[in-house]
Design a protein around this motif. Structure first.
Motif, PDB file in Angstrom:
ATOM      1  N   VAL A  37      57.932  -5.444 -25.966  1.00 14.00           N
ATOM      2  CA  VAL A  37      57.046  -4.372 -25.504  1.00 14.00           C
ATOM      3  C   VAL A  37      55.965  -4.923 -24.582  1.00 14.00           C
ATOM      4  O   VAL A  37      55.668  -4.341 -23.527  1.00 14.00           O
ATOM      5  CB  VAL A  37      56.431  -3.640 -26.709  1.00 14.00           C
ATOM      6  N   LYS A  81      57.442  -5.858 -21.282  1.00 13.26           N
ATOM      7  CA  LYS A  81      57.806  -4.642 -20.549  1.00 13.26           C
ATOM      8  C   LYS A  81      56.569  -3.990 -19.921  1.00 13.26           C
ATOM      9  O   LYS A  81      56.656  -3.370 -18.858  1.00 13.26           O
ATOM     10  CB  LYS A  81      58.500  -3.672 -21.502  1.00 13.26           C
ATOM     11  N   ALA A  82      55.412  -4.175 -20.595  1.00 11.17           N
ATOM     12  CA  ALA A  82      54.166  -3.614 -20.073  1.00 11.17           C
ATOM     13  C   ALA A  82      53.517  -4.515 -19.026  1.00 11.17           C
ATOM     14  O   ALA A  82      52.478  -4.162 -18.463  1.00 11.17           O
ATOM     15  CB  ALA A  82      53.195  -3.382 -21.227  1.00 11.17           C
ATOM     16  N   LEU A 102      47.226  -1.785 -26.991  1.00 10.95           N
ATOM     17  CA  LEU A 102      48.135  -1.247 -25.984  1.00 10.95           C
ATOM     18  C   LEU A 102      47.785   0.191 -25.615  1.00 10.95           C
ATOM     19  O   LEU A 102      47.788   0.564 -24.438  1.00 10.95           O
ATOM     20  CB  LEU A 102      49.571  -1.308 -26.498  1.00 10.95           C
ATOM     21  N   ILE A 152      46.790   1.464 -21.869  1.00 11.31           N
ATOM     22  CA  ILE A 152      47.489   2.552 -21.182  1.00 11.31           C
ATOM     23  C   ILE A 152      46.521   3.669 -20.830  1.00 11.31           C
ATOM     24  O   ILE A 152      46.573   4.243 -19.727  1.00 11.31           O
ATOM     25  CB  ILE A 152      48.648   3.069 -22.059  1.00 11.31           C
ATOM     26  N   CYS A 208      48.076  -0.584 -17.588  1.00 19.05           N
ATOM     27  CA  CYS A 208      49.507  -0.856 -17.651  1.00 19.05           C
ATOM     28  C   CYS A 208      50.241   0.452 -17.896  1.00 19.05           C
ATOM     29  O   CYS A 208      49.618   1.477 -18.217  1.00 19.05           O
ATOM     30  CB  CYS A 208      49.830  -1.880 -18.736  1.00 19.05           C
ATOM     31  N   GLU A 209      51.546   0.415 -17.748  1.00 19.40           N
ATOM     32  CA  GLU A 209      52.383   1.566 -18.015  1.00 19.40           C
ATOM     33  C   GLU A 209      53.482   1.165 -18.978  1.00 19.40           C
ATOM     34  O   GLU A 209      53.912   0.011 -18.997  1.00 19.40           O
ATOM     35  CB  GLU A 209      53.001   2.109 -16.726  1.00 19.40           C
ATOM     36  N   LEU A 210      53.921   2.118 -19.767  1.00 26.87           N
ATOM     37  CA  LEU A 210      54.966   1.823 -20.733  1.00 26.87           C
ATOM     38  C   LEU A 210      55.790   3.085 -20.953  1.00 26.87           C
ATOM     39  O   LEU A 210      55.271   4.106 -21.424  1.00 26.87           O
ATOM     40  CB  LEU A 210      54.338   1.367 -22.057  1.00 26.87           C
ATOM     41  N   VAL A 257      58.422   5.082 -22.946  1.00 25.36           N
ATOM     42  CA  VAL A 257      58.909   5.048 -24.330  1.00 25.36           C
ATOM     43  C   VAL A 257      59.873   6.206 -24.539  1.00 25.36           C
ATOM     44  O   VAL A 257      59.644   7.323 -24.071  1.00 25.36           O
ATOM     45  CB  VAL A 257      57.724   5.168 -25.325  1.00 25.36           C
ATOM     46  N   PHE A 279      58.341   1.396 -29.754  1.00 31.89           N
ATOM     47  CA  PHE A 279      58.171   1.239 -28.314  1.00 31.89           C
ATOM     48  C   PHE A 279      59.280   0.417 -27.678  1.00 31.89           C
ATOM     49  O   PHE A 279      59.261   0.159 -26.479  1.00 31.89           O
ATOM     50  CB  PHE A 279      56.817   0.580 -28.018  1.00 31.89           C
TER      51      PHE A 279
END
Length: 972
Positions: A764, A767-768, A851, A855, A860-862, A864, A970
């Protein structure tokens, strides 16, 4: 001790044990724990009886009467005046006699046993849209029996009155052990009572004579105000019932075994205006305008109380309606049938107050999110004030005065002048609507000079109350602190009438002697000997903020918030056992008593000469190493809930770890303790032979051997280790190169027992857009939980040295296991005081909370994908206590189409090693069964999310359901 006294004592214990089906406790530990309540007094009793049935209450009173032993009925032990302690038998009805009888909704009545807690009663009444009117601040632990004894009221007494206004009839036991009922009588029934030639007849004749003979004096001396609870309620005695006399008599006239109560409709809508002022006088001058609108409550809080709330971790959120730093605020509440009606009244009052002298702002707080936390803050006032660091505290002795509301501004001004005259100041808060303020001077009762000053202040205050036609007690009663002043307040004729009534009810003075009449001097029976200094034991943790180890214990004043049974997590073991020794208060008292000299009682009115001296409790040689202290501390789960939920911030988890360090100084450690101490190097060894070890761990015979050798219960599944553990996996992979980096705390539990969670975290984070490095340190959580503090201190020192560079570079230290990462934030700065530890602590975060914040700030972006549509979230106790579950909730909201219910289900009961241990397994399961297991069973199809490894283990063992860590949602 004379032989005769010993024989009498043994006879008492033997008779009670033979005839009482409940618990009979004459051991030193029980006597110590029942020697105090929420007051600053201490009287060790002869013993404690915890009745299981109403018949037990009858038998206990009969035996006490036969042997002329004093008996004190005790509710939740929340008395601020010392009503619930005494030198004979303490009768605790709270554990078993807590049944709510049939509710007659049509006639709005219910019959209850004396141990029923107010919040419990109102929960059972809620489906009928009814409740019990008096709403005391201690509603989460105050019993109905205690409220009857004290004639309790609450914030809304301007609307609902006092307990006396809601009691229809009482089943009671007289001092000679006979049963009777007090309730409405016809003229014929009353005449029959007067003609009886027994104790009951004497009572009715005496009361009628005293009330009739002194009618003019009663009319002159009893204040014409709502809040008046001093003395016996002669002004409220009615021709056809003595119920008003029993209510408020503090258990000195009869012992209540059940009560029939009147109920009122539950409030439908509430509105709240919070006007704020630049001075206390300005706030009180505005009271008259507020009362014009007929509010249901007007509560006052002053600057001292508000400032303390700002510093209290669990109350900071309650300050949303407070703007700036006002000197005083009012909370003006309206109860109406419609929301629009409430809002209109709030707006009209706000408009009327505009331009009022000293008004800084008037905040509308109709929204429950803003209103209810502020109301909870007001309810937490007593323990919050006692949480002040140092020896000086706002002391309870003259705090309970009441005058007519229109006189309150001048009365409070004159009151403060008395404080200044005696070289101190105090806090002002309470029920302004009915002229009953809790006004407490800051004094140090360890100082003999301040004890003298206490009496001098009380002398002046009683003069002031008489001048203003008020009552010395408007809520908390007489007890040990005010009974001696009743002759001055009521005059000789009325006081002699009080004594006549006491003699008629209780000619041998066995019912709670020394209260209301014939009271000791207010300086007697103090918890501590003025001028006596308690030696500070050597400690490992730093207690500078609290002023020392002993002062950190004394933050507990006995208010008993830890005895609540709903909401939050404090105190898990008390909720399961309902036993005083298993409350946070009980543990703090045990430590305090172990370190301070135990003293006797100097009360000439109490005669127990034919029994062993009631203060004859063995003195402590090596205070913290005594076995009785271990018995009391044993069931503390170190959940830390008390650190947050106790308004005084009594951190018993920290105190327990310090106590364990001292207790095992000269004792061998159990094998299980040593395994936990060395978990950081035993875990890598276990992972090397993970396959065979896990296979053996599932075998019943091996588990039996483990139970015998380590004390870990065979019914508990053992954690499974992984040869391909997290650190090994991490070392074999190619790290992601990224502009931003984080440090991941690779705790022992995640690394060796749940490596899939660590792998999910790395996936995770990368990925972020973050590169991950491992902390490769042990936090020492397991060591701290068993009191290996010097060893934990060494680990902390090494850990700080490793992590300080990252902290100073602004690199966050993220943790998956709340108990581990929060050890960096909570314990490390107190194990290794200094700026470096604080900087590391400030850089430590729960991974999902951090996190979610990144966000939210668009750092950052994530993306899900939802793996399930419905989930139940259970937070770890340390998380709830230290940082709250809001960060995790924010993270879970990022999962699309996932409906999450956050459980307010208390503690899971596992608490790390606690749930493994043979002597604790059953309690661990019982704690889980109180709220968590029913909450999970109510929604069997939902996924389960739990942040703590212990919580996940408990859920798996007891339900078979697999709980996931939030970060796992996530991935993928």
């Amino acid at each position: 001790m004379s032989n005769f006294a010993a024989v009498r004592h043994d006879s008492l214990v033997r008779y009670l044990a033979r005839h009482v089906t409940g618990e009979v406790r004459f051991d030193d530990t029980s006597r110590r724990l029942y020697a105090t309540d929420a007051s600053h007094y201490q009287i060790p009793p002869l013993g404690v009886v915890i009745p299981k049935t109403e018949e037990d209450v009858l038998v206990a009173v009969q035996i006490a009467a036969d042997l002329s032993v004093p008996i004190t009925a005790r509710g939740g032990g929340t008395s601020l005046s010392g009503q619930s302690i005494g030198p004979g038998i303490v009768l605790d009805c709270s554990k078993y006699l807590n049944r709510v009888g049939e509710i007659d909704a049509a006639n709005r009545t219910v019959r209850v046993q004396p141990g029923v807690v107010l919040d419990q009663l109102n929960r059972e009444l809620a489906p009928h849209n009814l409740f019990f009117g008096p709403d005391v601040a201690t509603a989460s632990r105050a019993t109905i029996g205690g409220m009857i004894g004290n004639n309790s009221a609450g914030s809304r007494s301007i609307r609902y009155g006092k307990t006396i206004d809601h009691v229809r009839s009482l089943s009671a036991i007289l001092s000679d052990g006979t049963r009777t009922t007090f309730g409405p009588l016809t003229a014929t029934e009353k005449q029959r009572k007067l003609e009886r030639r027994d104790r009951e007849g004497d009572i009715y004749r005496t009361v009628e004579r005293v009330v009739t003979t002194n009618a003019d004096e009663i009319d002159r001396r009893f204040p014409k105000i709502v809040r008046r609870v001093s003395g016996y309620n002669l002004a409220d005695v009615k021709p056809n019932t003595l119920v008003p006399l029993i209510v408020g008599s503090e258990g000195t006239l009869a012992v209540v075994s059940s009560a029939e109560l009147s109920l009122v409709p539950k409030p439908v809508h509430r509105g709240l205006l919070v006007p704020q002022f630049d001075s206390l006088r300005a706030a009180l001058d505005a009271l008259a305008v507020c009362l014009e609108f007929k509010p249901s409550a007007v509560e006052l809080m002053d600057e001292l109380l508000l400032n303390l709330a700002r510093q209290q971790r669990s109350l900071k959120h309650a300050m949303g309606a407070i703007h700036g730093t006002p000197a005083a605020v009012l909370m003006v509440e309206f109860i109406t049938d419609t929301a629009s009606e409430a809002a209109a009244l709030v707006e009209k009052l706000s408009a009327k107050l505009r331009g009022a002298k000293g008004l800084t702002v008037a905040v509308t707080a109709n929204d429950p999110q803003l209103r209810d936390p502020l109301w909870n803050l007001r309810s937490a006032a007593v323990p919050l004030l006692y949480g002040m660091a140092g020896d000086g505290k706002p002391i309870t002795f003259c705090e309970d005065t009441a005058v007519s509301p229109e006189k309150l501004p001048e009365f409070a001004t004159r009151f403060r002048e008395i404080f200044h005259k005696h070289g101190t100041d105090g806090t002002f808060y309470g029920h302004a609507s009915v002229g009953c303020l809790h006004i407490r001077p800051v004094l140090n009762l360890h100082d003999p000079g301040d004890v003298v000053r206490m009496r001098a202040i009380m002398t002046d205050v009683t003069d002031l109350v008489l001048e203003f036609g008020g009552s010395l007690s408007g809520e908390h009663g007489d007890g040990l602190v005010r009974s001696e002043w009743n002759r001055k307040m009521f005059g000789d004729a009325i006081y002699d009438g009080f004594r006549d009534i006491k003699r008629a009810f209780d000619p041998t003075n066995v019912l709670n002697p020394g209260k209301v009449v014939n009271g000791p001097a207010m300086e007697e029976n103090l918890r501590f000997t003025p001028g006596h200094t308690v030696a500070e034991p050597p400690t490992v943790f730093n207690y500078e903020k609290q002023g020392g180890f002993f002062r950190s214990i004394e933050l507990c004043n006995g208010a008993g918030v830890c005895r609540k049974t709903q909401g939050g997590s404090m105190c898990p073991s008390y909720r399961a056992t309902m036993d005083e020794r298993d409350s946070t208060r009980g543990r703090a008292n045990a430590l305090r008593l172990a370190l301070s000299a135990e003293r006797g009682v100097r009360n000439a009115e109490v005669k127990t000469e034919s029994f062993p001296p009631h203060a004859a409790i063995r003195a402590s040689h090596s205070a913290l190493e005594e076995r009785w202290v271990a018995d009391v501390m044993d069931l503390c789960l170190s959940c830390k809930a008390c650190k947050a939920e106790c308004p005084s911030n009594v951190d018993v988890a920290k105190l327990k770890a310090e106590w364990q360090q001292a207790y095992y100084r000269r004792r061998p450690r159990p094998v299980g303790h040593l395994m936990l101490k060395n978990i950081d190097w035993l875990s890598p060894l276990a992972s090397q032979v993970a396959g065979p070890l896990n296979w053996f761990g599932r075998r019943s015979l091996i588990r039996r051997v483990m139970q015998w050798s380590t004390g870990f219960d065979r019914r508990r599944s053992l954690p499974e280790f992984h040869r391909q553990h997290f650190r090994r996996w991490f070392s074999k992979r190619s790290p992601l190169a990224a502009r931003r980096s984080v440090v991941l705390l690779d705790d022992c539990f995640t690394t060796y027992q749940e490596p899939h969670i660590g792998r999910a975290a790395v996936e995770v984070l990368e990925k972020a857009g973050y590169s991950v490095q491992l902390a490769n340190v042990c936090c020492g959580r397991a060591m701290i939980s068993k009191g290996f503090l010097t060893a934990a201190q060494g680990l902390a020192e090494r850990g700080i040295a490793k992590l300080i560079a990252a902290a100073d570079a602004g690199v966050p230290i993220l943790g998956l296991e709340p108990s581990c990462v929060l050890t960096l934030a909570d314990e490390w700065p107190e194990l290794v005081p200094g700026d470096a530890a604080k900087r590391v602590a400030a850089s430590a975060f729960l991974i999902e909370s951090w996190l979610a914040n990144e966000i939210a700030e668009k750092k950052c972006e994530l993306l899900v994908r939802a793996k399930t549509s419905k989930a139940l979230f259970h937070g770890h106790c340390h998380q709830k206590a230290l940082v709250g579950v809001g960060g995790t909730q924010a993270a879970l909201k990022l999962v699309p189409d996932l409906a999450v219910t956050t459980l307010d289900a208390g503690c899971c009961g596992m608490a790390g090693a606690f749930g493994y241990e043979e002597e604790h397994y059953d309690l661990s399961v019982k704690i889980a069964g109180l709220q968590l297991l029913p909450a999970l069973a109510a929604d069997p199809a939902a996924a389960v999310i739990a942040t703590g490894t212990s919580c996940r283990h408990q859920i798996r063992d007891l339900t078979g359901r697999h709980a996931v860590h939030p970060i796992e949602l996530f991935t993928g």
